[in-house]
Motif scaffolding. Sequence first.
Motif, PDB file in Angstrom:
ATOM      1  N   PRO A 134     -24.345  12.594  18.511  1.00  0.00           N
ATOM      2  CA  PRO A 134     -25.075  11.334  18.317  1.00  0.00           C
ATOM      3  C   PRO A 134     -24.993  10.476  19.576  1.00  0.00           C
ATOM      4  N   LEU A 135     -26.010   9.690  19.828  1.00  0.00           N
ATOM      5  CA  LEU A 135     -26.073   8.899  21.053  1.00  0.00           C
ATOM      6  C   LEU A 135     -25.139   7.690  21.062  1.00  0.00           C
ATOM      7  N   TYR A 136     -24.462   7.450  19.974  1.00  0.00           N
ATOM      8  CA  TYR A 136     -23.513   6.335  19.956  1.00  0.00           C
ATOM      9  C   TYR A 136     -22.068   6.812  20.092  1.00  0.00           C
ATOM     10  N   LEU A 137     -21.866   8.123  20.259  1.00  0.00           N
ATOM     11  CA  LEU A 137     -20.524   8.690  20.184  1.00  0.00           C
ATOM     12  C   LEU A 137     -20.139   9.359  21.503  1.00  0.00           C
ATOM     13  N   GLY A 138     -19.187   8.779  22.220  1.00  0.00           N
ATOM     14  CA  GLY A 138     -18.723   9.350  23.478  1.00  0.00           C
ATOM     15  C   GLY A 138     -19.349   8.652  24.667  1.00  0.00           C
ATOM     16  N   SER A 139     -18.671   8.722  25.807  1.00  0.00           N
ATOM     17  CA  SER A 139     -19.127   7.980  26.986  1.00  0.00           C
ATOM     18  C   SER A 139     -20.469   8.486  27.511  1.00  0.00           C
ATOM     19  N   GLU A 159     -32.564   3.980  13.811  1.00  0.00           N
ATOM     20  CA  GLU A 159     -32.159   5.201  13.106  1.00  0.00           C
ATOM     21  C   GLU A 159     -30.647   5.270  12.963  1.00  0.00           C
ATOM     22  N   ILE A 160     -29.938   4.933  14.037  1.00  0.00           N
ATOM     23  CA  ILE A 160     -28.472   4.963  14.003  1.00  0.00           C
ATOM     24  C   ILE A 160     -27.932   3.993  12.957  1.00  0.00           C
ATOM     25  N   ILE A 161     -28.439   2.781  12.962  1.00  0.00           N
ATOM     26  CA  ILE A 161     -27.957   1.753  12.046  1.00  0.00           C
ATOM     27  C   ILE A 161     -28.282   2.105  10.595  1.00  0.00           C
TER      28      ILE A 161
END
Length: 256
Positions: A134-139, A159-161
């Motif tokens: 997912p694009l919110y997880l990890g640097s 989409e993430i929210i």
Amino acid sequence: MNQSIIKALSLLDLFSDGRQELSLKEITEEAKLPKPTVYRLLASLEYSGFITKTKETENDSRYKLGLKLLELGSLVSEQLELRKIALPHMKKLAGQLNEVVHLVISHQNEAVYIEKVESTRALRLHTRIGKRSPLYLGSGPKLLLAFMEDNRKKLVMEEIIQYRKIEKHSLLEDLQQIKQRGYAISYGEQDVGTVGISFPIYDYQGHVVASLAVSGPTSRFEGQNMDYIKEKTEVTAGNISQELGYKNERNRNLPF
């Protein structure tokens, strides 16, 4: 395995340089499938952009390959070129730091790890080329989201929210900090007890096309060693960007 998908993709193989357009009858005969099945598979491929119907009569229809394949082919070509340019620099960086180095891109609202250079240390991270995140997880992924074009970023964040139940204000604040300082850092987001640090890679148009990520155990990402890792990673990301044709304000008028 999904047999319908396999059958649909096998129809694409019937097209070649010498046979750029085929009729429904020809496809049915060569695929050795019932005509209703072939028609249904072609309809799905047409809807997805992989096939284009060029002519339709009462007795038959004609098809050719769709532009979606050109789009995907261009994407693969760009990835191969990026990997080819980045890999020597990644190997050099891995030799300097002896930590795992990743090359990460965004594709279809996910982060994809398209290249990796391993460290020689006994304690390593269990990652692989082709891994999605997912694009919110990890640097690496989060940096890509932070530097994403605004309209696309808005859609991805919605989409993430909605589906990941991430708190919007916290994510926005994190992304703003990444853009302000010019790099992303994460602690234990993908693997417990690890740190990831990432810098952007720019193309000749000034767009962020990938993130260069270095990861390892928290114990090795502290104090002066952390400063050294940040410095070398930033320089390496800059060198890759330069080879891709990027010129920032500081070096715009300087020869390379």
